[in-house]
Design an enzyme around this catalytic site. Structure first.
Site, short mmCIF file in Angstrom:
data_model
loop_
_atom_site.label_atom_id
_atom_site.label_comp_id
_atom_site.label_asym_id
_atom_site.label_seq_id
_atom_site.Cartn_x
_atom_site.Cartn_y
_atom_site.Cartn_z
N CYS A 241 96.57 41.43 -5.62
CA CYS A 241 97.31 40.72 -6.67
C CYS A 241 98.11 39.99 -5.97
CB CYS A 241 98.20 41.67 -7.41
SG CYS A 241 99.31 42.38 -6.23
N GLU B 212 108.15 51.92 -3.09
CA GLU B 212 108.72 51.00 -3.83
C GLU B 212 109.82 51.65 -4.64
OE1 GLU B 212 106.31 49.14 -6.91
OE2 GLU B 212 107.98 48.88 -7.97
FE1 F3S Z 1 101.40 43.00 -6.64
FE2 F3S Z 1 103.75 42.37 -6.66
FE3 F3S Z 1 102.77 43.18 -8.87
S1 F3S Z 1 102.80 43.55 -5.12
S2 F3S Z 1 101.09 44.60 -8.67
S3 F3S Z 1 102.40 41.18 -7.94
S4 F3S Z 1 104.75 43.78 -8.24
#
Ligand code: F3S
Length: 286
Positions: free
Chosen positions: A12, A127
Site C-alpha cells: 500500500c 500499531e
Molecule cells: Fe498501508 Fe498506511 Fe493504510 S501502512 S494499509 S496506507 S494505514
C-alpha cells in the site's frame, strides 16, 4: 487453471513509502550505524532485504549503538519510546504511515479533552500499542463486539480503530457502544473512521475472489495483521484457503479438482511475492 489476482493486493502507499525511505537511509548510512527499530513492515523477506542494505533490525532500544540513526517502523511507536529515542540522542527517521500518525493525533486530542478512548484492534499489534500509548490512561483496547460488555462507560467516549480493521466488525462494535452509552445520562460518543481505504479494497476483492474460485492463496508475513485478516475473511467463505509466507509454501494438493484459483496478499506483501505465487501455481498445476 484460471488464476485471478486480487486488485489492491501488495504494498500500500504507507508501506511503499516506509520501505523506500528506509532503504535510502540504510544505503546512505555508515556500516553498523543504522538500525530499524521493530520490523519495518511485517514481512520477513523485506526485513532481511533491509538488513542486507545495512539497517540492523532490533526490538530493544538497548541494542542500539550510540550515535546511530534509528528507523521507526511504519506501524509507529508509543510516545514513551519516541521520548527514549530522542533522549538517547539518536538520529530518527520516522517512517510511520501518515494515516497511523493521524490516529495518534486523534487519540492525544481525545485524551486531552478527558475522553475515554476505545481502540478497536489487536492489542499485541505494534500499531495498536502506539495508539494506546497516545491515549494513555484513557485508552482501552477491544477486538470484538462482545468485548463491549466488559467496558464501563463514562460520559465522554471516543472510538478509533486500527487501520486494518474490518469495516463490518467495526460498525457492529460502534453500534454496541452507542447502544450501551444510552444508559449513561448525557453521554457523548465521538466516532472516527480510521480504517484505511486500502484495507477495504483488499478485503472486498479477497472476499469476491473467494466466492468465485476453488482455492484461495493468501501471501504475506505470518505476523502481518492485515494478511491474517484477509485469510480469515476468505476462509469464512471458502474452506480451501491457505496463508503462506512465500510461493515455496504453496502445495499441489490444494488445487485438486479446482478450475480456478485466487491470489491475494496484505499491505506488506511485495508485488514480487504475489507474482512468484502466480508462477508457482502455474508450474504445479500446469
Ligand atoms: Fe498501508 Fe498506511 Fe493504510 S501502512 S494499509 S496506507 S494505514
Amino acid at each position: 487453471m484460471k488464476i485471478y489476482t486480487a486488485k489492491g493486493a501488495g504494498f500500500c502507499f504507507g508501506v511503499k513509502r516506509a520501505v523506500d525511505m528506509a532503504y535510502k537511509c540504510a544505503l546512505k548510512g555508515e556500516k553498523g550505524s543504522v538500525y530499524s527499530y521493530h520490523e519495518i513492515i511485517h514481512n520477513p523477506q523485506e526485513v532481511k532485504r533491509l538488513e542486507a542494505a545495512g539497517a540492523r533490525h532490533v526490538e530493544n532500544i538497548n541494542e542500539i549503538g550510540s550515535g546511530a540513526t534509528v528507523i521507526v517502523s511504519t506501524h509507529g511507536v508509543t510516545p514513551a519510546e519516541e521520548r527514549e529515542l530522542k533522549d538517547r540522542q539518536f538520529k530518527i527517521l520516522d517512517t510511520t504511515c501518515p494515516y497511523v500518525k493521524k490516529i495518534h493525533l486523534i487519540a492525544e486530542k481525545l485524551a486531552k479533552e478527558d475522553f475515554q478512548i476505545i481502540i478497536v484492534g489487536d492489542i499485541d499489534h505494534l500499531e495498536v500499542r502506539g495508539i494506546l500509548g497516545c491515549a494513555g490512561r484513557h485508552g482501552a483496547v477491544i477486538s470484538c463486539a462482545k468485548d463491549v460488555n466488559r467496558l464501563k462507560l463514562g460520559r465522554k467516549i471516543g472510538i478509533v480503530s486500527q487501520t486494518t480493521q474490518n469495516e463490518k466488525e467495526y460498525r457492529e462494535i460502534i453500534c454496541r457502544v452507542i447502544e450501551k452509552a444510552f444508559s449513561v445520562r448525557q453521554a457523548e460518543v465521538r466516532v472516527f473512521n480510521t480504517i484505511c481505504d486500502a484495507t477495504g479494497l483488499r478485503q472486498d476483492e479477497t472476499v469476491r475472489l473467494a466466492g468465485k474460485t476453488g482455492v484461495m492463496i493468501i501471501i504475506g508475513g505470518i505476523n502481518s495483521a492485515n494478511t491474517k485478516r484477509l485469510y480469515k475473511l476468505s476462509r469464512k467463505i471458502l474452506k480451501n484457503t491457505h496463508h503462506v509466507e512465500d510461493a515455496a509454501g504453496i502445495k499441489k494438493a490444494w488445487f485438486k479438482g479446482c478450475k480456478s484459483a485466487g491470489v491475494s496478499g496484505g499491505a506488506s506483501t511485495p508485488d514480487a511475492a504475489i507474482e512468484a505465487a502466480v508462477r508457482r501455481i502455474k508450474d504445479i498445476t500446469g
